[in-house]
Design a protein around this motif. Structure first.
Motif, PDB file in Angstrom:
ATOM      1  N   ASP A 237       0.832  -1.206   0.000  1.00 49.54           N
ATOM      2  CA  ASP A 237       0.000   0.000   0.000  1.00 49.54           C
ATOM      3  C   ASP A 237       0.869   1.259   0.000  1.00 49.54           C
ATOM      4  OD1 ASP A 237      -2.343  -1.469  -0.027  1.00 49.54           O
ATOM      5  OD2 ASP A 237      -2.420  -1.625   2.161  1.00 49.54           O
ATOM      6  N   GLU A 238       1.896   1.278   0.833  1.00 48.23           N
ATOM      7  CA  GLU A 238       2.785   2.435   0.857  1.00 48.23           C
ATOM      8  C   GLU A 238       3.577   2.537  -0.447  1.00 48.23           C
ATOM      9  OE1 GLU A 238       5.255   2.175   4.274  1.00 48.23           O
ATOM     10  OE2 GLU A 238       3.598   2.431   5.710  1.00 48.23           O
ATOM     11  N   ALA A 239       3.958   1.380  -1.019  1.00 49.08           N
ATOM     12  CA  ALA A 239       4.675   1.410  -2.286  1.00 49.08           C
ATOM     13  C   ALA A 239       3.800   1.982  -3.391  1.00 49.08           C
ATOM     14  CB  ALA A 239       5.133  -0.001  -2.655  1.00 49.08           C
ATOM     15  N   ALA A 240       2.493   1.701  -3.346  1.00 49.79           N
ATOM     16  CA  ALA A 240       1.586   2.238  -4.357  1.00 49.79           C
ATOM     17  C   ALA A 240       1.483   3.756  -4.280  1.00 49.79           C
ATOM     18  CB  ALA A 240       0.200   1.611  -4.194  1.00 49.79           C
ATOM     19  N   GLU A 241       1.796   4.342  -3.138  1.00 48.01           N
ATOM     20  CA  GLU A 241       1.808   5.800  -3.017  1.00 48.01           C
ATOM     21  C   GLU A 241       3.172   6.390  -3.326  1.00 48.01           C
ATOM     22  OE1 GLU A 241       0.540   6.683   0.904  1.00 48.01           O
ATOM     23  OE2 GLU A 241      -1.441   5.755   0.690  1.00 48.01           O
ATOM     24  N   LEU A 242       4.239   5.649  -3.030  1.00 44.96           N
ATOM     25  CA  LEU A 242       5.595   6.159  -3.255  1.00 44.96           C
ATOM     26  C   LEU A 242       5.972   6.161  -4.733  1.00 44.96           C
ATOM     27  CD1 LEU A 242       8.394   7.067  -2.332  1.00 44.96           C
ATOM     28  CD2 LEU A 242       8.936   4.678  -1.835  1.00 44.96           C
ATOM     29  N   LEU A 243       5.621   5.119  -5.463  1.00 39.68           N
ATOM     30  CA  LEU A 243       6.028   5.029  -6.865  1.00 39.68           C
ATOM     31  C   LEU A 243       5.471   6.169  -7.721  1.00 39.68           C
ATOM     32  CD1 LEU A 243       5.867   1.164  -7.446  1.00 39.68           C
ATOM     33  CD2 LEU A 243       7.892   2.624  -7.426  1.00 39.68           C
ATOM     34  N   PRO A 244       4.194   6.564  -7.577  1.00 41.73           N
ATOM     35  CA  PRO A 244       3.742   7.730  -8.354  1.00 41.73           C
ATOM     36  C   PRO A 244       4.520   9.007  -8.026  1.00 41.73           C
ATOM     37  CG  PRO A 244       1.864   6.519  -7.518  1.00 41.73           C
ATOM     38  CD  PRO A 244       3.076   5.935  -6.867  1.00 41.73           C
ATOM     39  N   ALA A 245       4.950   9.156  -6.782  1.00 40.65           N
ATOM     40  CA  ALA A 245       5.746  10.329  -6.429  1.00 40.65           C
ATOM     41  C   ALA A 245       7.095  10.307  -7.142  1.00 40.65           C
ATOM     42  CB  ALA A 245       5.935  10.391  -4.916  1.00 40.65           C
ATOM     43  N   LEU A 246       7.689   9.134  -7.270  1.00 42.79           N
ATOM     44  CA  LEU A 246       8.953   9.029  -7.998  1.00 42.79           C
ATOM     45  C   LEU A 246       8.762   9.300  -9.488  1.00 42.79           C
ATOM     46  CD1 LEU A 246      10.545   5.886  -6.303  1.00 42.79           C
ATOM     47  CD2 LEU A 246      11.332   8.241  -6.132  1.00 42.79           C
ATOM     48  N   VAL A 247       7.657   8.806 -10.050  1.00 44.50           N
ATOM     49  CA  VAL A 247       7.377   9.081 -11.461  1.00 44.50           C
ATOM     50  C   VAL A 247       7.162  10.576 -11.681  1.00 44.50           C
ATOM     51  CG1 VAL A 247       5.741   8.663 -13.346  1.00 44.50           C
ATOM     52  CG2 VAL A 247       6.458   6.774 -11.884  1.00 44.50           C
ATOM     53  N   LEU A 298       5.443  -7.171  -4.677  1.00 45.19           N
ATOM     54  CA  LEU A 298       4.671  -6.154  -5.379  1.00 45.19           C
ATOM     55  C   LEU A 298       3.760  -6.768  -6.438  1.00 45.19           C
ATOM     56  CD1 LEU A 298       7.424  -3.437  -5.922  1.00 45.19           C
ATOM     57  CD2 LEU A 298       5.728  -3.569  -4.100  1.00 45.19           C
ATOM     58  N   PHE A 299       4.023  -8.022  -6.830  1.00 41.98           N
ATOM     59  CA  PHE A 299       3.254  -8.660  -7.891  1.00 41.98           C
ATOM     60  C   PHE A 299       2.157  -9.573  -7.351  1.00 41.98           C
ATOM     61  CE2 PHE A 299       7.100  -7.385  -9.954  1.00 41.98           C
ATOM     62  CZ  PHE A 299       6.768  -7.143 -11.276  1.00 41.98           C
ATOM     63  N   GLU A 307      -5.168  -6.589  -7.880  1.00 40.85           N
ATOM     64  CA  GLU A 307      -4.671  -6.684  -9.249  1.00 40.85           C
ATOM     65  C   GLU A 307      -4.549  -5.312  -9.897  1.00 40.85           C
ATOM     66  OE1 GLU A 307      -7.141  -9.300 -11.433  1.00 40.85           O
ATOM     67  OE2 GLU A 307      -6.600 -11.094 -10.288  1.00 40.85           O
ATOM     68  N   GLU A 308      -5.527  -4.441  -9.651  1.00 37.10           N
ATOM     69  CA  GLU A 308      -5.445  -3.088 -10.210  1.00 37.10           C
ATOM     70  C   GLU A 308      -4.253  -2.333  -9.630  1.00 37.10           C
ATOM     71  OE1 GLU A 308      -9.176  -1.306  -9.400  1.00 37.10           O
ATOM     72  OE2 GLU A 308     -10.330  -2.596 -10.776  1.00 37.10           O
ATOM     73  N   ARG A 309      -4.063  -2.475  -8.332  1.00 37.87           N
ATOM     74  CA  ARG A 309      -2.920  -1.806  -7.700  1.00 37.87           C
ATOM     75  C   ARG A 309      -1.606  -2.375  -8.230  1.00 37.87           C
ATOM     76  NH1 ARG A 309      -2.201  -3.393  -1.700  1.00 37.87           N
ATOM     77  NH2 ARG A 309      -1.496  -5.251  -2.830  1.00 37.87           N
ATOM     78  N   ARG A 310      -1.549  -3.700  -8.415  1.00 38.92           N
ATOM     79  CA  ARG A 310      -0.348  -4.328  -8.939  1.00 38.92           C
ATOM     80  C   ARG A 310      -0.026  -3.825 -10.335  1.00 38.92           C
ATOM     81  NH1 ARG A 310       0.072  -9.642 -10.915  1.00 38.92           N
ATOM     82  NH2 ARG A 310      -1.769  -9.067 -12.135  1.00 38.92           N
ATOM     83  N   ASP A 311      -1.030  -3.741 -11.187  1.00 40.59           N
ATOM     84  CA  ASP A 311      -0.807  -3.281 -12.560  1.00 40.59           C
ATOM     85  C   ASP A 311      -0.276  -1.848 -12.577  1.00 40.59           C
ATOM     86  OD1 ASP A 311      -1.674  -5.724 -13.417  1.00 40.59           O
ATOM     87  OD2 ASP A 311      -3.701  -5.053 -13.939  1.00 40.59           O
ATOM     88  N   GLU A 312      -0.784  -1.014 -11.705  1.00 39.59           N
ATOM     89  CA  GLU A 312      -0.317   0.371 -11.650  1.00 39.59           C
ATOM     90  C   GLU A 312       1.138   0.430 -11.185  1.00 39.59           C
ATOM     91  OE1 GLU A 312      -2.916   2.588  -9.189  1.00 39.59           O
ATOM     92  OE2 GLU A 312      -4.657   2.421 -10.530  1.00 39.59           O
ATOM     93  N   MET A 313       1.481  -0.331 -10.153  1.00 39.94           N
ATOM     94  CA  MET A 313       2.851  -0.301  -9.652  1.00 39.94           C
ATOM     95  C   MET A 313       3.844  -0.859 -10.669  1.00 39.94           C
ATOM     96  SD  MET A 313       2.698  -1.191  -5.580  1.00 39.94           S
ATOM     97  CE  MET A 313       1.974  -2.806  -5.815  1.00 39.94           C
ATOM     98  N   VAL A 314       3.462  -1.934 -11.340  1.00 38.86           N
ATOM     99  CA  VAL A 314       4.358  -2.514 -12.338  1.00 38.86           C
ATOM    100  C   VAL A 314       4.566  -1.538 -13.484  1.00 38.86           C
ATOM    101  CG1 VAL A 314       4.620  -4.374 -14.008  1.00 38.86           C
ATOM    102  CG2 VAL A 314       3.805  -4.879 -11.719  1.00 38.86           C
ATOM    103  N   THR A 315       3.509  -0.877 -13.910  1.00 42.06           N
ATOM    104  CA  THR A 315       3.644   0.112 -14.976  1.00 42.06           C
ATOM    105  C   THR A 315       4.577   1.237 -14.570  1.00 42.06           C
ATOM    106  OG1 THR A 315       1.405  -0.394 -15.769  1.00 42.06           O
ATOM    107  CG2 THR A 315       2.381   1.691 -16.470  1.00 42.06           C
ATOM    108  N   GLN A 316       4.470   1.682 -13.328  1.00 43.87           N
ATOM    109  CA  GLN A 316       5.342   2.764 -12.855  1.00 43.87           C
ATOM    110  C   GLN A 316       6.790   2.305 -12.744  1.00 43.87           C
ATOM    111  OE1 GLN A 316       3.064   3.412  -9.382  1.00 43.87           O
ATOM    112  NE2 GLN A 316       1.584   4.782 -10.370  1.00 43.87           N
ATOM    113  N   LEU A 317       7.015   1.069 -12.302  1.00 39.36           N
ATOM    114  CA  LEU A 317       8.378   0.552 -12.240  1.00 39.36           C
ATOM    115  C   LEU A 317       8.985   0.431 -13.633  1.00 39.36           C
ATOM    116  CD1 LEU A 317       8.230  -2.236  -9.494  1.00 39.36           C
ATOM    117  CD2 LEU A 317       9.633  -0.174  -9.460  1.00 39.36           C
ATOM    118  N   ILE A 318       8.186  -0.009 -14.593  1.00 36.48           N
ATOM    119  CA  ILE A 318       8.688  -0.117 -15.961  1.00 36.48           C
ATOM    120  C   ILE A 318       9.032   1.264 -16.503  1.00 36.48           C
ATOM    121  CG2 ILE A 318       8.045  -0.750 -18.322  1.00 36.48           C
ATOM    122  CD1 ILE A 318       6.421  -3.041 -17.166  1.00 36.48           C
TER     123      ILE A 318
END
Length: 458
Positions: A237-247, A298-299, A307-318
């Motif tokens: 959950d925290e990773a889902a908020e941190l990754l958009p900030a990095l993007v 994360l997967f 699954e929706e949260r996972r797809d968003e995080m994977v997209t941001q990591l890519i």
């Protein structure tokens, strides 16, 4: 009786000397090599160089001028010509010697005979490196340097460079983020993967970079370094908020590059070929290194919402892996497995991670995930790592080259202390301030006051 006494007087010191030599060779191989092994191997090399080269097929027929000169001056037999040998340079771990190849030879010919040279000169291993066209260097290693790792004094460290392990040829393995921006590190439990990550964090802690961590094991791996981290996420959950900030931080840096270099604001980020290193030092953003420990967490999903949260995080990591290098954002992804079975996007993300380090794994498929697409011949070497050698790994990159490395021991307390001492180097990044981890207060036990004896009274 006299002869027996004399034999005991002579044999006793010799037995003690032999026992001491064997003990030194087993416990202190560097000392044994400098005192005994090095001189013996040097004498073998000097006395048998020509014959060994001829036996290995590394000689060529002499020139006509040489044949005429030998026949005119001596009656010796004209022998094949070996590569011209340079000066033997001893090191603390072996010997180094340069060879000038004869016409018609190539470095691959010498590399193919490395095993024969090792046995002929009584060393642990022989490695061949090309210096320039026609010149190769033989690095003779006298003992197994990976059994007890001791990093050399000159490690080639620098900005965004961390000497994290020792190669099997006694040279340091340096993690250079400017050359290899993203890396995947795999390893089973107790394989030494955490020790490798610990060295990276401790090495970068003393440099002016921002360290960001995603540790879905409740932060047990990265939380001890909280004093030096600019951001830390301890669950998905925290990773889902941190990754958009990095993007968002990456996008802002691209806007800065556009404004500085006169690039049109509507130019896609994918078409910008420059990076932050072309900006003036006063305007250059601080590099960011993102550590992802146990990336498989994360997967993993349990519900459709996951699954929706996972797809968003994977997209941001890519996106970070594809575009982050130019913005000064680097990825270090760690895990036990990282393949297509994790879900959509895993293979695509792995393809963006240039560097690969594979510690001991539980099956061949895991080794193929790390090394199969860049150096297939290294897969068998990774599968042969014994559990008794934690920290031993196989490192490779997309160039196809690979080598065995081993990380020296670094305690968690020492690494955490380095991070606490470097806490003043944490950069000011407003986008990451909401994710700054809480720094635990160190509890120092105050010794009880000494009880002074009272003077005796009447």
């Amino acid at each position: 009786m006299t002869d027996l006494t004399t034999l005991l007087e002579v044999g006793g010191p010799l037995a003690a000397l032999g026992g001491g030599t064997a003990y030194t060779r087993a416990k202190y191989p560097a000392v044994y090599w400098s005192a005994v092994g090095g001189p013996i191997s040097t004498a073998r090399l000097l006395s048998s160089y020509s014959s060994v080269m001829e036996a290995c097929g590394l000689t060529v027929a002499p020139s006509r001028l040489r044949v005429l000169a030998v026949k005119a001056t001596t009656r010796r037999e004209v022998r094949p010509v070996p590569p011209r040998r340079g000066i033997i340079r001893p090191t603390s771990t072996g010997l180094r010697i340069r060879l000038r190849l004869a016409p018609g030879q190539e470095p691959a010919d010498v590399a193919a005979s490395a095993e024969r040279l090792r046995h002929a000169w009584g060393v642990h291993a022989v490695y061949v490196t090309t210096i320039k066209p026609g010149v190769v260097e033989l690095r003779l290693v006298g003992y197994d340097v990976l059994r007890r790792v001791r990093m050399p004094r000159k490690t080639g460290s620098g900005f965004l460079k961390v000497p994290v392990a020792l190669r099997e040829d006694a040279t340091p393995f340096v993690r250079d983020y400017r050359t290899v921006p993203h890396q995947l590190t795999l390893g089973a439990t107790l394989s030494g993967k955490s020790m490798y990550l610990r060295h990276l964090v401790a090495g970068l802690a003393r440099q002016p970079v921002a360290l960001v961590g995603i540790d879905c094991k409740r932060g047990v791996e990265l939380a001890p370094f909280a004093a030096r981290l600019s951001a830390l996420a301890t669950d998905p959950d925290e990773a889902a908020e941190l990754l958009p900030a990095l993007v968002k931080e990456m996008e802002d840096r691209y806007d800065l590059i556009k404004a500085r270099q006169g690039i049109a604001p509507d130019t896609p980020d994918e078409e910008i070929t420059s990076d932050i290193w072309g900006l003036p030092e006063s305007e250059r953003p601080t590099p960011i290194v993102l550590f992802v420990d146990e990336g498989a967490e994360l997967f993993l999903t349990a519900t459709r919402k996951d699954e929706e949260r996972r797809d968003e995080m994977v997209t941001q990591l890519i996106r970070l892996a594809q575009l982050g290098r130019a913005a000064g954002i680097y990825l270090e992804v760690c895990g036990q497995r990282f393949g297509a079975e994790l879900g959509k996007g895993a293979t695509m993300l792995r393809a963006q991670l240039t560097g690969r380090v594979c510690h001991r794994v539980n099956d061949e498929a895991s080794a193929k995930m790390a090394l199969g697409d860049i150096a297939p011949e290294a897969v068998s070497a990774a599968c042969a790592i014994a559990p008794e050698l934690p920290g031993l790994a196989v490192a490779g990159d997309t160039s196809g080259g690979w080598s065995r490395i081993r990380t020296p021991y670094l305690s968690l307390g020492d690494a955490a202390e380095i991070c606490r001492e470097s806490a003043h180097l944490v950069p000011d990044l407003p986008a990451l301030k909401p994710f700054r981890p809480a720094i635990p207060v160190r509890h120092v036990e105050t010794p009880a006051p000494a009880v002074l004896p009272h003077p005796a009274t009447d």
